[in-house]
Design a protein around this motif. Structure first.
Motif, PDB file in Angstrom:
ATOM      1  N   ASP A  98     -52.003  -5.050 -39.898  1.00 11.30           N
ATOM      2  CA  ASP A  98     -52.685  -6.183 -39.271  1.00 11.30           C
ATOM      3  C   ASP A  98     -53.692  -6.807 -40.220  1.00 11.30           C
ATOM      4  O   ASP A  98     -54.367  -6.108 -40.976  1.00 11.30           O
ATOM      5  N   ARG A  99     -53.813  -8.128 -40.141  1.00 10.75           N
ATOM      6  CA  ARG A  99     -54.938  -8.815 -40.781  1.00 10.75           C
ATOM      7  C   ARG A  99     -56.101  -8.688 -39.817  1.00 10.75           C
ATOM      8  O   ARG A  99     -55.946  -8.923 -38.619  1.00 10.75           O
ATOM      9  N   VAL A 100     -57.256  -8.301 -40.331  1.00 10.48           N
ATOM     10  CA  VAL A 100     -58.403  -8.026 -39.481  1.00 10.48           C
ATOM     11  C   VAL A 100     -59.684  -8.625 -40.065  1.00 10.48           C
ATOM     12  O   VAL A 100     -59.759  -8.914 -41.265  1.00 10.48           O
ATOM     13  N   VAL A 101     -60.675  -8.791 -39.197  1.00 12.00           N
ATOM     14  CA  VAL A 101     -62.026  -9.123 -39.616  1.00 12.00           C
ATOM     15  C   VAL A 101     -62.849  -7.864 -39.402  1.00 12.00           C
ATOM     16  O   VAL A 101     -62.825  -7.273 -38.319  1.00 12.00           O
ATOM     17  N   VAL A 102     -63.534  -7.425 -40.454  1.00 12.71           N
ATOM     18  CA  VAL A 102     -64.325  -6.196 -40.403  1.00 12.71           C
ATOM     19  C   VAL A 102     -65.797  -6.549 -40.557  1.00 12.71           C
ATOM     20  O   VAL A 102     -66.172  -7.281 -41.474  1.00 12.71           O
ATOM     21  N   LYS A 103     -66.614  -6.018 -39.657  1.00 14.45           N
ATOM     22  CA  LYS A 103     -68.062  -6.172 -39.768  1.00 14.45           C
ATOM     23  C   LYS A 103     -68.631  -4.803 -40.094  1.00 14.45           C
ATOM     24  O   LYS A 103     -68.621  -3.899 -39.274  1.00 14.45           O
ATOM     25  N   GLN A 104     -69.087  -4.656 -41.344  1.00 11.58           N
ATOM     26  CA  GLN A 104     -69.732  -3.410 -41.749  1.00 11.58           C
ATOM     27  C   GLN A 104     -71.192  -3.440 -41.308  1.00 11.58           C
ATOM     28  O   GLN A 104     -71.790  -4.501 -41.172  1.00 11.58           O
ATOM     29  N   ARG A 105     -71.772  -2.269 -41.122  1.00  4.91           N
ATOM     30  CA  ARG A 105     -73.147  -2.168 -40.628  1.00  4.91           C
ATOM     31  C   ARG A 105     -74.142  -2.953 -41.470  1.00  4.91           C
ATOM     32  O   ARG A 105     -74.954  -3.682 -40.956  1.00  4.91           O
ATOM     33  N   SER A 106     -74.093  -2.805 -42.753  1.00  2.00           N
ATOM     34  CA  SER A 106     -75.122  -3.436 -43.588  1.00  2.00           C
ATOM     35  C   SER A 106     -74.582  -4.595 -44.419  1.00  2.00           C
ATOM     36  O   SER A 106     -75.225  -5.019 -45.365  1.00  2.00           O
ATOM     37  N   GLN A 107     -73.390  -5.069 -44.086  1.00  2.00           N
ATOM     38  CA  GLN A 107     -72.799  -6.124 -44.904  1.00  2.00           C
ATOM     39  C   GLN A 107     -72.241  -7.246 -44.045  1.00  2.00           C
ATOM     40  O   GLN A 107     -72.259  -7.187 -42.825  1.00  2.00           O
ATOM     41  N   SER A 108     -71.719  -8.240 -44.726  1.00  2.00           N
ATOM     42  CA  SER A 108     -71.173  -9.406 -44.043  1.00  2.00           C
ATOM     43  C   SER A 108     -69.753  -9.146 -43.543  1.00  2.00           C
ATOM     44  O   SER A 108     -69.193  -8.081 -43.754  1.00  2.00           O
ATOM     45  N   LEU A 109     -69.184 -10.155 -42.913  1.00  2.00           N
ATOM     46  CA  LEU A 109     -67.811 -10.078 -42.427  1.00  2.00           C
ATOM     47  C   LEU A 109     -66.837 -10.114 -43.595  1.00  2.00           C
ATOM     48  O   LEU A 109     -67.062 -10.813 -44.578  1.00  2.00           O
ATOM     49  N   SER A 110     -65.742  -9.372 -43.457  1.00  2.00           N
ATOM     50  CA  SER A 110     -64.681  -9.378 -44.458  1.00  2.00           C
ATOM     51  C   SER A 110     -63.344  -9.559 -43.770  1.00  2.00           C
ATOM     52  O   SER A 110     -63.123  -9.013 -42.691  1.00  2.00           O
ATOM     53  N   VAL A 111     -62.449 -10.305 -44.391  1.00  2.00           N
ATOM     54  CA  VAL A 111     -61.081 -10.439 -43.894  1.00  2.00           C
ATOM     55  C   VAL A 111     -60.220  -9.559 -44.785  1.00  2.00           C
ATOM     56  O   VAL A 111     -60.170  -9.748 -46.003  1.00  2.00           O
ATOM     57  N   LEU A 112     -59.566  -8.561 -44.153  1.00  2.00           N
ATOM     58  CA  LEU A 112     -58.822  -7.544 -44.897  1.00  2.00           C
ATOM     59  C   LEU A 112     -57.505  -7.239 -44.191  1.00  2.00           C
ATOM     60  O   LEU A 112     -57.256  -7.724 -43.085  1.00  2.00           O
ATOM     61  N   LEU A 113     -56.685  -6.404 -44.823  1.00  2.00           N
ATOM     62  CA  LEU A 113     -55.446  -5.904 -44.225  1.00  2.00           C
ATOM     63  C   LEU A 113     -55.642  -4.429 -43.896  1.00  2.00           C
ATOM     64  O   LEU A 113     -56.079  -3.660 -44.750  1.00  2.00           O
ATOM     65  N   LEU A 114     -55.330  -4.019 -42.669  1.00  2.00           N
ATOM     66  CA  LEU A 114     -55.467  -2.619 -42.283  1.00  2.00           C
ATOM     67  C   LEU A 114     -54.319  -1.818 -42.880  1.00  2.00           C
ATOM     68  O   LEU A 114     -53.160  -2.087 -42.606  1.00  2.00           O
ATOM     69  N   GLN A 115     -54.656  -0.829 -43.693  1.00  2.00           N
ATOM     70  CA  GLN A 115     -53.643   0.013 -44.335  1.00  2.00           C
ATOM     71  C   GLN A 115     -53.427   1.314 -43.580  1.00  2.00           C
ATOM     72  O   GLN A 115     -52.306   1.737 -43.371  1.00  2.00           O
ATOM     73  N   GLN A 116     -54.550   1.976 -43.233  1.00  2.00           N
ATOM     74  CA  GLN A 116     -54.438   3.286 -42.611  1.00  2.00           C
ATOM     75  C   GLN A 116     -55.675   3.553 -41.775  1.00  2.00           C
ATOM     76  O   GLN A 116     -56.772   3.110 -42.095  1.00  2.00           O
ATOM     77  N   ARG A 117     -55.476   4.317 -40.720  1.00  2.00           N
ATOM     78  CA  ARG A 117     -56.569   4.680 -39.832  1.00  2.00           C
ATOM     79  C   ARG A 117     -56.482   6.173 -39.563  1.00  2.00           C
ATOM     80  O   ARG A 117     -55.443   6.676 -39.145  1.00  2.00           O
ATOM     81  N   THR A 118     -57.574   6.886 -39.846  1.00  2.00           N
ATOM     82  CA  THR A 118     -57.606   8.329 -39.595  1.00  2.00           C
ATOM     83  C   THR A 118     -58.720   8.624 -38.598  1.00  2.00           C
ATOM     84  O   THR A 118     -59.406   7.724 -38.134  1.00  2.00           O
ATOM     85  N   GLU A 119     -58.916   9.909 -38.310  1.00  2.63           N
ATOM     86  CA  GLU A 119     -59.979  10.308 -37.391  1.00  2.63           C
ATOM     87  C   GLU A 119     -61.364   9.941 -37.906  1.00  2.63           C
ATOM     88  O   GLU A 119     -62.268   9.659 -37.137  1.00  2.63           O
ATOM     89  N   THR A 120     -61.533   9.934 -39.217  1.00  3.62           N
ATOM     90  CA  THR A 120     -62.868   9.736 -39.790  1.00  3.62           C
ATOM     91  C   THR A 120     -63.075   8.415 -40.514  1.00  3.62           C
ATOM     92  O   THR A 120     -64.208   8.023 -40.756  1.00  3.62           O
ATOM     93  N   ALA A 121     -61.990   7.742 -40.890  1.00  2.29           N
ATOM     94  CA  ALA A 121     -62.147   6.546 -41.727  1.00  2.29           C
ATOM     95  C   ALA A 121     -61.003   5.556 -41.514  1.00  2.29           C
ATOM     96  O   ALA A 121     -60.007   5.863 -40.864  1.00  2.29           O
ATOM     97  N   MET A 122     -61.191   4.382 -42.091  1.00  8.29           N
ATOM     98  CA  MET A 122     -60.153   3.356 -42.118  1.00  8.29           C
ATOM     99  C   MET A 122     -59.992   2.904 -43.562  1.00  8.29           C
ATOM    100  O   MET A 122     -60.970   2.827 -44.303  1.00  8.29           O
TER     101      MET A 122
END
Length: 152
Positions: A98-122
């Protein structure tokens, strides 16, 4: 128009539900991506907040929490150009690729591609395929919203 002024003004002030092949449209909040990086544009779940959003008509009345972002600049070429609008669904399930918009806690918005999702990280891939993948712990991410539509 032949309408009395009072009725004419009432029609202008009362938003009507638009229709697209019998399906109603609704208004989504719209902001420029570069401006939405500021403080106070989103709540903790990724829902738009504040008064800096303009309305945009969109033909999906069933999905919840949708908002739109206008791309500025050419940093996302060839996928998105200056002036393109993306519609983001922060409440939709995410899938690999999926193409996604990611909002990190201390950073701006990013448009990225989701590669993998685990229990602890993306793990994400930048739109520029020449850049290395980006790994983010769940604790580093405020929210992730799936891009469900783009004007091009």
């Amino acid at each position: 128009t032949g309408e009395p002024l009072k009725l004419f003004v009432a029609e202008i002030q009362t938003p009507k539900v638009q229709e697209n092949d019998g399906e109603p449209w609704r208004q989504l909040p719209l902001s420029r991506l570069a401006e939405a990086n500021g403080e106070g544009f989103f709540d903790a779940e990724g829902a738009p907040q504040g008064k800096s959003w303009a309305p945009m008509s969109f033909p999906d009345p069933k999905a919840k929490g949708l908002f739109a972002l206008e791309i500025s600049g050419d940093a996302m070429l060839p996928l998105y150009r200056d002036g393109d609008v993306i519609v983001v669904a922060p409440e939709m399930a995410l899938r690999k690729g999926d193409r996604v918009v990611v909002k990190q806690r201390s950073q701006s918005l990013s448009v990225l591609l989701l590669q993998q999702r685990t229990e602890t990280a993306m793990e994400f891939r930048p739109l520029d395929q020449s850049l290395p993948p980006i790994r983010m712990e769940h604790g580093e991410i405020d929210w992730v919203g799936r891009i469900i539509w783009a004007s091009q």
